[in-house]
Design an enzyme around this catalytic site. Structure first.
Site, mmCIF file in Angstrom:
data_model
loop_
_atom_site.group_PDB
_atom_site.id
_atom_site.type_symbol
_atom_site.label_atom_id
_atom_site.label_comp_id
_atom_site.label_asym_id
_atom_site.label_seq_id
_atom_site.Cartn_x
_atom_site.Cartn_y
_atom_site.Cartn_z
ATOM 1 N N GLU A 1 40.182 115.458 38.995
ATOM 2 C CA GLU A 1 41.113 115.801 37.912
ATOM 3 C C GLU A 1 42.188 116.794 38.337
ATOM 4 O O GLU A 1 42.416 117.797 37.654
ATOM 5 C CB GLU A 1 40.342 116.372 36.713
ATOM 6 C CG GLU A 1 39.448 115.359 36.048
ATOM 7 C CD GLU A 1 38.804 115.907 34.768
ATOM 8 O OE1 GLU A 1 38.711 115.131 33.808
ATOM 9 O OE2 GLU A 1 38.395 117.078 34.746
ATOM 10 N N VAL A 2 42.852 116.538 39.428
ATOM 11 C CA VAL A 2 43.930 117.429 39.834
ATOM 12 C C VAL A 2 45.204 117.017 39.100
ATOM 13 O O VAL A 2 45.657 115.879 39.211
ATOM 14 C CB VAL A 2 44.152 117.379 41.363
ATOM 15 C CG1 VAL A 2 45.273 118.328 41.760
ATOM 16 C CG2 VAL A 2 42.854 117.712 42.083
#
Lengths: 542, 542
Positions: free
Chosen positions: B360-361
């Site tokens: 989840e960057v």
């Protein structure tokens, strides 16, 4: 691997460490005169509330003024005492027990830590030496039970050198003590502080209940008592004890001991007469009514185990199938039994109300039984089994009424057009279109309580308390007179998936949302403000 | 007022009272030879199982034969001892601690009640006098840590006069002790009985994990230890400790103490080096690996508080906005920090694996920052920020690898085409279409663990354990070789809505469903049978 949500809730534990720094703020709301849920309701002008001032009050009082002036409490000296002119004195057990209890909530283990004065014995702030509690009614209620008409209003003034809590009856004093305890906060140095404040408070609704179900899963006494404590922290005043159902019959009857001998999950998973008395007394001391529910004619499978011929034999074709349906409404023996049974219930439970159930009656078994069919014919009910249900329920209502008890019933009893006495309370539980049902019930002149939007056993991911909080019970079509017939509501925790292992964290603080909705002014609806107060309130409850 | 469902679950508490009447039944399954999750799997022929025989075994062993012949255990005489020829004797702390622990589980408080013999001292059944534990490998593992390649298989024979538990390593003995304790049952008269039985057992998957998240809410040490006990009851062998995240940084680093000083919720809501050692040792004694996760470059807001310049400054137009994004991948100082940080982590945590996160960057902040843009240009990444992420992750992988540690990563690291070492484990977590992802990961030759269908923080009403139970991890398109690359799975309890008040009842026994799926044979899928065993297992855990 996870979502970015929940940051805010993530702070809950962080808040467990004392953040109780209270800057001096002036906070006030307009005073809202008049009766509960009547007339316009002023918007609170609360702002910049902080923990320790109104920032941690739950449910929010009706009217509140607090100043930046702080007073200090010395655990070794501070006292809760009856005030001059109080009609309830040192012999009033409700008050005395509450004094002891709230002293503990306010100071925790502190008294031992802080015996004597500090190094210099000079308080940093002016000292608040005591809280004087004055009961003004000629009958304070010390030896009685709370009831639907009890006064729970109070007037709290916190000012140097003494705080004064005035209430008509002890029940209002209990609510005020809870509020006072929520005002006191501990600072970083372990000092107990309270801001000078004035609070005028009363409930919006008279019936604010929690339903516990002890049939699907047995709940140990301790769980029930813990829940009563939590109810008091949230100003709930009715324990709706759904004590028996299809699954088990844990109520130990003196007259019919076989009901629990055969119907309980086990010989030790029962509530003895002494257990029941304990629950009622523990509740009374917290201003909480205990309304038992003995739900018939459906939801009675467990009754059948200990009482022969009580349930209707179901037929498969021409023969009894061996299974049983609802209570058999065509036998005189049924009513003989119910007459004796409810005579006992009427004496065991002191509250003026008994919940008689009446929900979800499945007609299939009655339809299968030839004797029931014949009875239907003889009574002229045709094929309308709702009429048979009403026939039964009316007899039960009459029995209970003969013992000078009033009845609560689930909404089907009204829907099926049973002849109800005017003082019957109809509980609205069916989820879809409950505003319409409230219109109908109150339109017919009956009082109602609302449970439909507050089935807290239905869990879901995330902050569902907001959903419960956002319900407005009076948001239905009806006259002002109809609205006044809504006595309140109940948060229901059915027991299919609830036992002692998860009861408390599942019910609280979710039920707190319902607590504020039923106590506070209609215009208290700000979710962000509620979130902050609820967060503090949860920490305090923990 | 409530639904007719849940009757079965409603019986749970009823089952808490001893129903442990064990009729003599012969129960057996076919023996399934061969390696875990390879070859055909025989259907168990278990029937009429009752509590106390295999009717309460959880997870179900691979092969089981039990007879109607019952043996009696005398709490005052029964012993757990190392057997003749065992490579692990009285100095083996893993075994000795387990003997003490399982003696307590089996007999509870009984020893005190039953000191000495009964009235006549004549046992009603033949007596089982001891359980002899024989470790057969030359290196039993007493002083080491469990690891991915550890043997957990065991062979248990319960017959008069002694039971024998054989295992290659102590880790298998721990699993066998758990099974033995599940075989012993107490009858209505307080006698402890066990049916003569033989069990051959081994795990289907080598990696069977529980993820706990101590960042969204801090979990007290006690909660973590209680969870390790529950894991051992369910034969889980990996604690995936998601120890830090955006919300807080409770890990106290020796080299960078400011990370927790500034990043924890509070000075006392941290895990000190001694706390961490305690968790690791408590886990080791139960055959559980502790794999820490230090998730970067996203999910790192709390890191930024105690480590200047670690996070990327986000821009609003031409100016820094004051907020920060993921770890700054363009600075040498970032990698200097990570080199030192992971050097510490590599020594503190003995397991061969470290979880590096990588999920989840969010690229928005990187995109806003002109220096990052320039760096992208200089590296020839164009506008593909996944390349920048991979650039960062590969450097971290290299750092960790230089300390002789292997890595686990969340699936995005693979999806974004980072160059992974062949021994990297990819954790599949995204809910939709995880079978496809498993195909892709294993098709590229990487090992995988599956978490996607087991996000237990997503609660819902009712018996959702069936949903978790019904997952078949190898039900994806791929060769036998690919299937063997699936090392196992993890049940994840993210912490947004979980703290010490609800952790245990929320996670257990729901996670038990995952435990059996990962341990037992593929064909153990009967929901009704599982329901009955799980019900008994829950009571035992309580």
């Amino acid at each position: 691997s996870r979502r970015a949500m929940g940051r805010a809730m993530g702070l809950l534990v962080g808040l467990l460490v004392g953040l109780f720094l209270v800057p001096a703020v002036l906070v006030s709301t307009g005073f809202r005169p008049g009766a509960p849920h009547a007339g316009p309701e002023l918007a609170p002008e609360l702002s910049e509330r902080e923990p320790g001032s109104s920032g941690s009050l739950w449910p929010l009082p009706q009217w509140l003024r607090t100043s930046g002036r702080r007073l200090q409490l010395a655990p070794s000296r501070f006292q809760l005492v009856p005030g001059a002119g109080s009609s309830a004195g040192p012999t009033c057990d409700v008050l005395q027990d509450a004094f002891r209890r709230y002293y503990g909530y306010i100071f925790g283990q502190s008294r031992r830590r802080k015996r004597g004065l500090g190094p210099l014995g000079v308080p940093r702030e002016p000292e608040l030496s005591q809280l004087e509690v004055v009961i003004e009614s000629r009958d304070p209620g010390c030896r009685s039970y709370p009831h639907l008409g009890s006064s729970e209003s109070y007037h709290l003034t916190v000012a140097e050198p003494v705080a004064v809590l005035k209430a008509d009856e002890v029940w209002g004093a209990l609510r005020g003590l809870e509020t006072f305890s929520q005002l006191v906060h501990e600072d970083d140095y372990g000092s107990f502080l309270v801001n000078e404040s004035e609070i005028v408070d009363f409930p919006r609704f008279a019936h604010r209940g929690i339903l516990l179900d002890t049939s699907r899963h047995y709940l140990p006494l301790k769980s029930i008592l813990t829940n009563l404590d939590a109810m008091a922290f949230n100003k709930f005043n009715v324990l709706h004890w759904h004590i028996v159902d299809d699954q088990s019959f844990p109520y130990q009857s003196v007259v019919f001991p076989e009901l629990s001998e055969k119907g309980a999950y086990s010989y030790n998973l029962i509530y003895t007469p002494s257990d029941v008395r304990l629950v009622i007394e523990y509740a009374r001391l917290r201003g909480i009514r205990v309304i038992p529910e003995f739900d018939t004619p459906g939801h009675t499978q467990s009754w059948g185990k200990g009482q022969k011929d009580l349930l209707t034999p179901c037929y498969s074709g021409q023969k009894p199938s061996g299974s049983f349906g609802p209570v058999n409404p065509i036998l005189n023996t049924t009513y003989d039994f119910m007459t004796k049974f409810f005579r006992e219930i009427s004496t065991v439970f002191p509250d003026a109300y008994i919940h008689l159930g009446g929900d979800e009656v499945n007609f299939d078994c009655w339809k299968s039984n030839p004797e029931v069919k014949e009875f239907m014919w003889s009574k002229g009910f045709g094929g309308d089994y709702a009429k048979l249900e009403s026939y039964y329920i009316q007899k039960i209502l009459d029995i209970v009424s003969s013992y000078n008890k009033r009845s609560l019933v689930w909404q089907e009893v009204f829907d099926n057009k049973a002849q109800l006495k005017p003082d019957t309370v109809v509980e609205v539980w069916i989820g879809n279109n409950y505003p319409y049902e409230l219109s109908q019930v109150t339109g017919a002149g009956f009082t109602a309580i609302l449970a439909a939007p507050w089935y807290l056993d239905y869990i879901s991911y995330g902050q569902d308390w907001k959903k419960y909080y956002s319900v407005e019970p009076l948001n239905f079509l009806g006259s002002e007179k109809q609205k006044k017939l809504v006595l309140g509501g109940e948060a229901c925790l059915w027991g299919e998936y609830v036992d002692a292992t998860n009861l408390t964290p599942r019910l609280w603080p979710r039920a707190s949302a319902v607590g504020e909705r039923l106590w506070s002014s209609r215009n208290v609806t700000d979710l962000q403000d509620a979130y902050e107060r609820l967060t503090n309130h949860r920490c305090r409850m923990l």
